[in-house]
Design an enzyme around this catalytic site. Structure first.
Site, PDB file in Angstrom:
ATOM      1  N   TYR A 116     -15.019   8.784 -11.841  1.00  0.00           N
ATOM      2  CA  TYR A 116     -14.734   7.402 -11.449  1.00  0.00           C
ATOM      3  C   TYR A 116     -15.270   6.420 -12.502  1.00  0.00           C
ATOM      4  O   TYR A 116     -14.577   5.501 -12.937  1.00  0.00           O
ATOM      5  CB  TYR A 116     -15.391   7.163 -10.088  1.00  0.00           C
ATOM      6  CG  TYR A 116     -15.279   5.779  -9.529  1.00  0.00           C
ATOM      7  CD1 TYR A 116     -14.049   5.243  -9.160  1.00  0.00           C
ATOM      8  CD2 TYR A 116     -16.417   5.001  -9.333  1.00  0.00           C
ATOM      9  CE1 TYR A 116     -13.958   3.973  -8.616  1.00  0.00           C
ATOM     10  CE2 TYR A 116     -16.335   3.729  -8.788  1.00  0.00           C
ATOM     11  CZ  TYR A 116     -15.105   3.218  -8.429  1.00  0.00           C
ATOM     12  OH  TYR A 116     -15.029   1.969  -7.888  1.00  0.00           O
TER      13      TYR A 116
ATOM     14  N   ASP B 165       0.864  -1.188   0.000  1.00  0.00           N
ATOM     15  CA  ASP B 165       0.000   0.000   0.000  1.00  0.00           C
ATOM     16  C   ASP B 165       0.896   1.233   0.000  1.00  0.00           C
ATOM     17  O   ASP B 165       2.110   1.135   0.200  1.00  0.00           O
ATOM     18  CB  ASP B 165      -0.942  -0.004   1.208  1.00  0.00           C
ATOM     19  CG  ASP B 165      -2.257   0.736   0.915  1.00  0.00           C
ATOM     20  OD1 ASP B 165      -3.318   0.089   0.961  1.00  0.00           O
ATOM     21  OD2 ASP B 165      -2.205   1.950   0.630  1.00  0.00           O
TER      22      ASP B 165
HETATM   23  N1  SER Z   1     -18.770   1.736  -4.040  1.00  0.00           N
HETATM   24  C1  SER Z   1     -18.298   2.497  -5.150  1.00  0.00           C
HETATM   25  C2  SER Z   1     -18.597   3.926  -4.985  1.00  0.00           C
HETATM   26  O1  SER Z   1     -19.627   4.248  -4.434  1.00  0.00           O
HETATM   27  C3  SER Z   1     -18.917   2.014  -6.425  1.00  0.00           C
HETATM   28  O2  SER Z   1     -17.992   1.254  -7.084  1.00  0.00           O
HETATM   29  O3  SER Z   1     -17.844   4.728  -5.423  1.00  0.00           O
END
Ligand code: SER
Length: 314
Positions: A143, A35
């Site tokens: 993301y 990490d």
């Molecule tokens: N748990 C994640 C998020 O909420 C989804 O991949 O970003």
């Protein structure tokens, strides 16, 4: 050749439990946890641990050579809510760490890669209920864009260079061992802590926001199982839909009230509501079930019992 594993991002929410499981399955000496920083926890203290920056190709390559690594699990990433606050770094971390590992496999230095994708690859134009394996994918979060792009690159490296990379689109993951960080689905972890500590919880999503979720044990089981499956069974080389439970904040609150009747919830949606609204409510994972035998063990009631029991001991 025996399996030697490197986990990058081993101290994160998934990494913590994955490391313990892989040590149990493959032997403590065959699992190298790594990490960005050295914490004082089981991951660091119960086996081999190295500090590594997932953005540093040479550091990863050195570890692979030092320990004769065959399989890499790349768990380092910025999650959805954090990524919206720092788009450039999220893109850099989520994409370039993946390229490093894919290129190390392409160069023949490792045999197999696990890389997590997410329900965030889907977007507002995706069918929301029982989202199929193959469908419209126009993610609207940083993301989601990084995970969607990553999936394309995984498939490309598999088809063009024969890289054995395997991936799952995790739903929201719920566990009691290590806290999550920066996700839109994380209210479903926090709610258990608050139910026990304060008997009340303010949710950052509205009461009827359904999202796909999964208890961590199921996610770990799926991860080990997709990596152990014979290569020819892994027909999808982008990423597999994976599903277990789907619930709203109101529904999870009701499942907690069965154990803690005085528990109350109220709602104060923030910027994460928009992220949640862009994601599916439930996922069709028939392809994973057929290709490599995926099956979940936990439903919401079982998960609530286990979460409350373990967190109250903690
Ligand atoms: N748990 C994640 C998020 O909420 C989804 O991949 O970003």
């Amino acid at each position: 050749m025996s399996t030697k594993i490197l986990i990058i991002g081993a101290c994160g929410q998934i990494g913590t439990e994955l490391t313990q499981k892989l040590r149990a399955v493959y032997g403590t000496d065959n699992v190298i946890a790594s990490d960005i920083r050295k914490l004082d926890n089981d991951v660091v203290n119960d086996g081999i641990f190295e500090v590594v920056n997932a953005l540093d190709y040479n550091q990863i390559e050195n570890l692979i050579e030092k320990y004769h690594i065959t399989d890499v699990y790349l768990m380092a990433a910025l999650l959805s809510a954090t990524a919206e606050k720092n788009p450039a770094f999220a893109w850099d971390l989520n994409m370039n760490s993946l390229f490093h590992v894919l290129n190390l496999a392409k160069a023949g230095k490792i045999k197999k890669i696990f890389w997590p994708s997410s329900i965030a690859v889907f977007g507002p134009t995706t069918p929301r209920e029982n989202t199929p394996q193959y469908t419209v994918m126009e993610p609207s979060t940083v993301y989601g864009i990084s995970k969607q792009s990553g999936e394309r690159w995984c498939e490309y490296y598999n088809k063009q260079y024969g890289v054995d990379v395997r991936s799952i689109r995790y739903p929201g993951l719920i566990s009691w061992t290590s806290p999550p960080g920066g996700g839109t689905t994380d209210y479903a972890v926090d709610i258990y802590y608050k139910a026990l500590e304060d008997k009340k919880f303010t949710c950052f999503l509205s009461e009827n926001t359904a999202l796909p979720m999964m208890y961590m044990d199921d996610a770990i089981k799926a991860t080990v199982s997709i990596m152990q499956a014979p290569a020819e069974k892994i027909k999808v080389r982008s990423s597999y839909n994976l599903s277990a439970i789907s619930f709203t904040p109101k529904e999870i609150a009701a499942s907690i009230q069965k154990h803690i009747p005085e528990f109350t919830i109220d709602y104060a949606p923030d910027f994460r509501q928009k992220i949640a609204d862009s994601w599916p409510a439930s996922i069709d994972d028939t392809v994973a079930r057929e290709d490599w035998g995926w099956k979940n063990d936990f439903d919401m009631e079982k998960m609530t019992s286990v979460m409350l029991e373990n967190l109250s001991k903690k």
